[in-house]
Design a protein around this motif. Sequence first.
Motif, mmCIF file in Angstrom:
data_model
loop_
_atom_site.group_PDB
_atom_site.id
_atom_site.type_symbol
_atom_site.label_atom_id
_atom_site.label_comp_id
_atom_site.label_asym_id
_atom_site.label_seq_id
_atom_site.Cartn_x
_atom_site.Cartn_y
_atom_site.Cartn_z
ATOM 1 N N LEU A 38 8.716 30.773 -16.218
ATOM 2 C CA LEU A 38 7.817 31.566 -16.957
ATOM 3 C C LEU A 38 8.865 31.721 -17.487
ATOM 4 N N ARG A 88 11.728 29.737 -19.902
ATOM 5 C CA ARG A 88 11.510 29.389 -21.449
ATOM 6 C C ARG A 88 11.437 30.792 -22.770
ATOM 7 N N VAL A 134 0.686 40.608 -25.496
ATOM 8 C CA VAL A 134 0.413 38.925 -25.502
ATOM 9 C C VAL A 134 -1.225 38.820 -25.490
ATOM 10 N N GLU A 135 -1.835 37.980 -25.818
ATOM 11 C CA GLU A 135 -2.797 37.472 -26.137
ATOM 12 C C GLU A 135 -3.067 35.135 -25.239
ATOM 13 N N LYS A 136 -4.006 35.222 -24.857
ATOM 14 C CA LYS A 136 -4.390 33.831 -24.337
ATOM 15 C C LYS A 136 -6.001 33.846 -25.276
ATOM 16 N N LYS A 168 -7.027 21.549 -27.677
ATOM 17 C CA LYS A 168 -6.443 21.371 -26.919
ATOM 18 C C LYS A 168 -5.904 21.285 -26.028
ATOM 19 N N GLY A 169 -6.407 23.046 -25.372
ATOM 20 C CA GLY A 169 -5.841 23.613 -24.687
ATOM 21 C C GLY A 169 -5.325 24.957 -24.632
ATOM 22 N N ASP A 170 -5.355 25.721 -24.329
ATOM 23 C CA ASP A 170 -5.206 27.545 -24.749
ATOM 24 C C ASP A 170 -3.793 27.162 -24.561
ATOM 25 N N ARG A 171 -3.837 28.809 -25.583
ATOM 26 C CA ARG A 171 -2.485 29.038 -25.729
ATOM 27 C C ARG A 171 -2.521 30.371 -25.395
ATOM 28 N N ILE A 172 -0.827 31.067 -24.965
ATOM 29 C CA ILE A 172 -0.088 31.476 -25.052
ATOM 30 C C ILE A 172 0.346 32.243 -26.975
ATOM 31 N N GLU A 173 0.000 33.292 -26.688
ATOM 32 C CA GLU A 173 -0.068 34.291 -28.340
ATOM 33 C C GLU A 173 0.494 35.846 -28.180
ATOM 34 N N ILE A 174 2.081 35.794 -28.264
ATOM 35 C CA ILE A 174 3.050 36.734 -27.937
ATOM 36 C C ILE A 174 3.549 37.389 -29.264
#
Lengths: 146, 146, 146, 146, 146, 146, 146, 146, 146, 146
Positions: D84, D87, D121-123, D128-134
């Motif tokens: 994690l 990346r 940080v949000e989910k 098409k699938g959850d995303r992490i947004e920074i």
Amino acid sequence: MNKLDVTEMIMERKRATGMTWAEISHAIGLSDVFTTSACLGMNSLPRDKADLLVTTLGLPQEAAVVLAEYPTKVFSQAVPTDPLIYRFYEIIGVYGQTLKELIQEKGGDGIMSAIDFDMSVEKVPYEKGDRIEIRMSGKFLPYNRW
Amino acid sequence: MNKLDVTEMIMERKRATGMTWAEISHAIGLSDVFTTSACLGMNSLPRDKADLLVTTLGLPQEAAVVLAEYPTKVFSQAVPTDPLIYRFYEIIGVYGQTLKELIQEKGGDGIMSAIDFDMSVEKVPYEKGDRIEIRMSGKFLPYNRW
Amino acid sequence: MNKLDVTEMIMERKRATGMTWAEISHAIGLSDVFTTSACLGMNSLPRDKADLLVTTLGLPQEAAVVLAEYPTKVFSQAVPTDPLIYRFYEIIGVYGQTLKELIQEKGGDGIMSAIDFDMSVEKVPYEKGDRIEIRMSGKFLPYNRW
Amino acid sequence: MNKLDVTEMIMERKRATGMTWAEISHAIGLSDVFTTSACLGMNSLPRDKADLLVTTLGLPQEAAVVLAEYPTKVFSQAVPTDPLIYRFYEIIGVYGQTLKELIQEKGGDGIMSAIDFDMSVEKVPYEKGDRIEIRMSGKFLPYNRW
Amino acid sequence: MNKLDVTEMIMERKRATGMTWAEISHAIGLSDVFTTSACLGMNSLPRDKADLLVTTLGLPQEAAVVLAEYPTKVFSQAVPTDPLIYRFYEIIGVYGQTLKELIQEKGGDGIMSAIDFDMSVEKVPYEKGDRIEIRMSGKFLPYNRW
Amino acid sequence: MNKLDVTEMIMERKRATGMTWAEISHAIGLSDVFTTSACLGMNSLPRDKADLLVTTLGLPQEAAVVLAEYPTKVFSQAVPTDPLIYRFYEIIGVYGQTLKELIQEKGGDGIMSAIDFDMSVEKVPYEKGDRIEIRMSGKFLPYNRW
Amino acid sequence: MNKLDVTEMIMERKRATGMTWAEISHAIGLSDVFTTSACLGMNSLPRDKADLLVTTLGLPQEAAVVLAEYPTKVFSQAVPTDPLIYRFYEIIGVYGQTLKELIQEKGGDGIMSAIDFDMSVEKVPYEKGDRIEIRMSGKFLPYNRW
Amino acid sequence: MNKLDVTEMIMERKRATGMTWAEISHAIGLSDVFTTSACLGMNSLPRDKADLLVTTLGLPQEAAVVLAEYPTKVFSQAVPTDPLIYRFYEIIGVYGQTLKELIQEKGGDGIMSAIDFDMSVEKVPYEKGDRIEIRMSGKFLPYNRW
Amino acid sequence: MNKLDVTEMIMERKRATGMTWAEISHAIGLSDVFTTSACLGMNSLPRDKADLLVTTLGLPQEAAVVLAEYPTKVFSQAVPTDPLIYRFYEIIGVYGQTLKELIQEKGGDGIMSAIDFDMSVEKVPYEKGDRIEIRMSGKFLPYNRW
Amino acid sequence: MNKLDVTEMIMERKRATGMTWAEISHAIGLSDVFTTSACLGMNSLPRDKADLLVTTLGLPQEAAVVLAEYPTKVFSQAVPTDPLIYRFYEIIGVYGQTLKELIQEKGGDGIMSAIDFDMSVEKVPYEKGDRIEIRMSGKFLPYNRW
């Protein structure tokens, strides 16, 4: 002319002819993994295969001599940075001790050879998305005790 | 109690009971690779599997909580020294660029996931000597362009 | 002609024409972050976008072929020294474990993809001084258990 | 008692109470990112927030003194190995020069501060699938010329 | 033409004309420290100063464009070996934690900026032998808490 | 009892008494920079100053012996990670060659001593924000030619 | 023309004329150690000695200017690999702490200067085999306390 | 009891008795350099000298056994940071190639032994300030050709 | 012309003539190990042997001068990556402490010289597969005590 | 109880009984090299040999279990510092490429195994001084081509 020169020639011919690694390796009758690694300068070809490769791609004859020479394998990045290659490095980091436990549970104190070794790579379609499948096979070598 | 403590407990119980990784993983219904990696602190178990493991090996109940926690994966040797693990590192060094060429020839610009990933390890008898066979499978992830 | 040659050509044309990254990326219909990264040799362009870029900047046609090739991403400085880039490295060093705690609290054991990923950069005026705002978005990938 | 001791206490209390970082940070009226980083020893809390945290989690009073002290930020892995966190390191490696080009195109010769800085940080769910947004925001600092 | 080319031209012109850094910086109306750092490729000059420098030293006009570009600051030796530069590295190693204690005692949790920063160097005669006096000044930046 | 033990005792007594480095150094009649560095184990105190320090902070008498011993100066991070300390490292990286040019222009081939050396740190208020001002002074040492 | 160019010229002339370092240094009236180090680019010669060297070896006049310039001393191998040089590195590793104990026992807290420094090298015949004798002499510099 | 334990005992006894290395080495009839290095665990003492040392300093008898054992010489800092020790490292960096040129000019292709080796350290008063004088002597070993 | 140039010439002549190292070394009357190492630039040849080599392979006369010069031995990879060479590195890593125990048990505190040293390499047929046999011989050097 | 504990026990018993490695290995019927390496934790003993060792040295019975376990071989110093071990490292650095040339000349593209491997160490008296003789033997493994 050295291995690096020949790799550059191959990449140029490959781009110009549009041939794939699959086609190139098929033409010389070796697997795509081994053929590609030899073209990238990481393995040596038997002389007859080197001649076939030279014919297939239209390389100068001297290239066959170079392709048949035994390379000194140098990988300059101790930790690779390209994401595709790094993922494999990470897999070894995360699962290295696991591989050790399981291989030695199955075979006793020893290792899997990286010399008497072969590998294949496939892309396999799945409903949830295509997968890459790698198969590695290496001879089990038990530690000598003397 | 942390992951390291639990790994040590597991290794002690494993030695005392004589159970193999094959037996332990069979008992909790997961593969031997994944089970071993979780026991070594490199993956998290679903809580029900962690409870099963605790029962199987006779560990304290708190160990199940720890086994279900998400590990920070630390591999302290950038270049591994154990010969068995090093051979895999060497394979990535020698064949890394080859893997890149072939995976991207088959799938376009992208990588094989090390997260949506599974692996198996077998020992297979051959006339010329037993071989270790590794199978890796990871989802192909194309690079996003935006 | 390789990625490095093309990057140098682009930088020369950019200086000569006075075009900004904003203008270049607008001309080819992709974001400024992705376009810039492709021009710097860190991503591949779809062939039609590569053709557009070549036309926009007046590059030789062969450059479009190169821009569409899949790059091997090499970053030679493990710890970057340029102050602007180092600050981001420092942020990862200081907040890396925090990101891990929060992403895994929200999504379970998994990671944010750096492949199915996009990013934007803006300068936003504030009374106390302008701020740079970065937005990153990557697919959440849960670890496989098998 | 030092920062490391306090972090361990917090992790134990967090596990025992089942509180999330979201709940802990809400209780002391700071963001989850900043609160988590302070609990992990990478930032200092104002004394009143430290007192609130101590009350919220049932820590000894001395912990508030420690939480308010200014940490020496040490990150021992120059290249992080946890997937994690890696990346994000990879993103800086791949896009670092791109960030430099774009920030300096927008603001002139300067950098984004990592000190006058905040992050979230949000989910976010997607089809098409959850995303992490920074989201990162840092003050733009122009280089002084004198 | 890049920063490195321009630095080499400047060093040649400097040797040929016998001008000192003091004279060069005086001619363009900036400090000797900043002027030297820009000539060595570690800072950018405002365009009008770059034009003045080009006139002063008799450089080609294109050099002014290059001098005004924003450099990527690369220092290739993580630990410098030249004795003069190493002594400063050593001072940071020996007194770094002391600087941290005193700056944060005076200003709270924060840092001294290396961007909103200036520096001077003087040689001062003393009875017991000349001394070098360095003065650094950087804006105090308090850590943001949010 | 060693230097590390004494530093820990000093930090505890400092926290308990609320004394600042300014007050501690004033009490023993040495500068705050030198006093702090000696308390952190990076310099030795003359025995009489060590005795004074022991009295001032209420340390055990043996601590004075230890404070007067000559330390082996070890800085374990070749590249410091704490942002405050890193900024100084960065300044040396960016301006090291500049310092070399200017010191040698002023004094000939030689260096600034880091041993016959003193330093001060101040916080100075300015309209646009407080600044940290560092002053370093070291004896100029010309290279011997023999 | 830079230091490296001049060193190469000197080595060629030395090979062609058959002169030894002893003869070259004698011709310019400096020690063999210092002369050799200047010829290898690690020290600067006074201009008159540089002129003498140029005459002695028949170098172009510009070489004298370069020999008189102050070098940036770069040693690229942190750990030298040549056996002759490594043995000295090893001696420092094995006896470094011993040197520290004894120099500071004799002189108090301080160091031996590497700048106000000279050295000689002799080969001395002994019955049991010839010995190399190194003599180093550096000014003792006591640490400043302020 | 190991070498490290014995070194700590010696340092404590040395501090308690006020004996110098000069006195300790005189008492056992060996040089101060060799005696100190053995006390620091970097060399082995002949058993009779070890017994003498134990008597001189009042150490437990087992210490003599340990002092006579052959140490594994580990120096953990590839680049030493203590200024006194670093200066010697710097001298090797700056003059290493010079030493190679001169030793091989005097003796042919070979090295100076670091095993059949001795060294002395003196402080010598001079008008311009005391100097440290190091004398090293090692057997010349010519390379074997076979 | 330097050692590297001569090595390249030798490799070209060797390929063109088809001579083996065995034949080349036989022609000049030295062992294959030493001859090969000198041809690769890692040892110096006596001048008469260098002349013989030049005649044998048809090299330019100047090459003999270069072959007789004393090389600076640089091995750029601290950890070799070529599998054949790595295996020897691994053997030293695994058996290094064992070698130390046994050599010092047999000879007392001392080392095996790598300078007064010779080595041979043979391939020996065995029923279970050919083996490589290495024989190393180095003078035992006892540590001096003084 | 782990490998490290057992090694320490063995070293203590060895010192107490005065047994040599030669005697210990003779007692269990294995070579001194292999026995020593297993006692140092770098190899595993067959269980019957482990039992014999435990009896020979008077170790606790559990030690036999540990001695029979398969070690993870970790060598923490990438470049060894002990002079005896370093000399072997140096030999690999200097002669590594030579070994590659000769082994592959004799056997084709392949390596010498470090697993199917044995080694001996002898001290041999010579007129000009005793020599250490090392003999290594490893199976030749040709690279697979597939």
